[in-house]
Design a protein around this motif. Sequence first.
Motif, PDB file in Angstrom:
ATOM      1  N   VAL A  75      42.391  40.574  36.168  1.00  0.00           N
ATOM      2  CA  VAL A  75      42.599  40.676  34.870  1.00  0.00           C
ATOM      3  C   VAL A  75      44.050  40.439  34.315  1.00  0.00           C
ATOM      4  O   VAL A  75      44.436  39.950  33.174  1.00  0.00           O
ATOM      5  N   GLY A  95      53.005  49.267  26.390  1.00  0.00           N
ATOM      6  CA  GLY A  95      51.690  49.309  27.354  1.00  0.00           C
ATOM      7  C   GLY A  95      52.117  49.621  28.879  1.00  0.00           C
ATOM      8  O   GLY A  95      51.405  50.280  29.699  1.00  0.00           O
ATOM      9  N   SER A  99      51.533  52.551  31.289  1.00  0.00           N
ATOM     10  CA  SER A  99      50.639  52.210  32.844  1.00  0.00           C
ATOM     11  C   SER A  99      51.201  52.950  33.762  1.00  0.00           C
ATOM     12  O   SER A  99      50.573  53.703  34.408  1.00  0.00           O
ATOM     13  N   ALA A 120      38.221  49.966  34.462  1.00  0.00           N
ATOM     14  CA  ALA A 120      38.462  49.650  33.096  1.00  0.00           C
ATOM     15  C   ALA A 120      39.863  49.918  32.849  1.00  0.00           C
ATOM     16  O   ALA A 120      40.527  49.168  32.045  1.00  0.00           O
ATOM     17  N   VAL A 121      40.332  50.984  33.203  1.00  0.00           N
ATOM     18  CA  VAL A 121      41.807  51.667  32.849  1.00  0.00           C
ATOM     19  C   VAL A 121      42.759  50.484  33.486  1.00  0.00           C
ATOM     20  O   VAL A 121      43.597  50.111  32.669  1.00  0.00           O
ATOM     21  N   GLY A 123      42.075  47.767  34.192  1.00  0.00           N
ATOM     22  CA  GLY A 123      42.280  46.463  33.968  1.00  0.00           C
ATOM     23  C   GLY A 123      42.904  46.276  32.513  1.00  0.00           C
ATOM     24  O   GLY A 123      43.535  45.192  32.154  1.00  0.00           O
ATOM     25  N   LEU A 124      42.771  47.422  31.675  1.00  0.00           N
ATOM     26  CA  LEU A 124      43.362  47.432  30.398  1.00  0.00           C
ATOM     27  C   LEU A 124      45.048  47.283  30.545  1.00  0.00           C
ATOM     28  O   LEU A 124      45.614  46.518  30.054  1.00  0.00           O
ATOM     29  N   PHE A 125      45.444  47.943  31.580  1.00  0.00           N
ATOM     30  CA  PHE A 125      46.943  47.843  31.814  1.00  0.00           C
ATOM     31  C   PHE A 125      47.327  46.541  32.396  1.00  0.00           C
ATOM     32  O   PHE A 125      48.410  46.091  32.175  1.00  0.00           O
ATOM     33  N   THR A 127      46.409  43.535  31.384  1.00  0.00           N
ATOM     34  CA  THR A 127      46.355  42.729  30.573  1.00  0.00           C
ATOM     35  C   THR A 127      47.925  42.861  29.948  1.00  0.00           C
ATOM     36  O   THR A 127      48.405  41.564  29.773  1.00  0.00           O
TER      37      THR A 127
END
Length: 199
Positions: A75, A95, A99, A120-121, A123-125, A127
């Motif tokens: 990601v 962000g 993280s 998912a967590v 992956g968000l960070f 990004t």
Amino acid sequence: MKAILKSVLLALVATALPAAAYAHPVAGEAAGFAHGFTHPISGIDHVLAMIMVGVFAYQLGGHATWLVPATFVLVMALGGALGVAGIDIPFVEAGIALSVVLLGAVVAFNVKAPAAIAMAVVGLFATFHGHAHGAEMPESAAGAAYGGGFLIATALLHAVGLGLGYAIGRIGERRGFIVTRLAGGIAAIAGVGILAGVI
């Protein structure tokens, strides 16, 4: 056991010492594999987040041991592509700092999330981290080398986190729990400092 505990604590303190909290050079300075490789390891924000991803993956165990770090790297590459393309993502620096706070807290409290949620967590960070790297990647042949450098450095930092988790596990359940809480807590506090702009 005391020697291992001291080594873990010294390693965490050493990561908190660099004066430059952010590893984001001027765009023209970012070129080639060496710059890409040193970019993630020259800023405490990236170092702490990526090591905490590795420790978190170790704590989860099973398939998460490799799925969680692999998700972060993949990601992050997508986030890097967004940065190279000039597609803005709001609050990138916030962000990244968040993280560090959240991943440190997750490690400190030994959160046992399902692998899909953990992926998912992170992956968000990832990004945010990827976008920060990609925004500084030069649009040249050296850009591919730069991208490869920061992906490899990230994977190595995850491996350090996995190794740290393993080392902590080896010192025993009770002491390991204390050291893990301490390591995650230090990371989370550092993240708050980064977010507040004091680190």
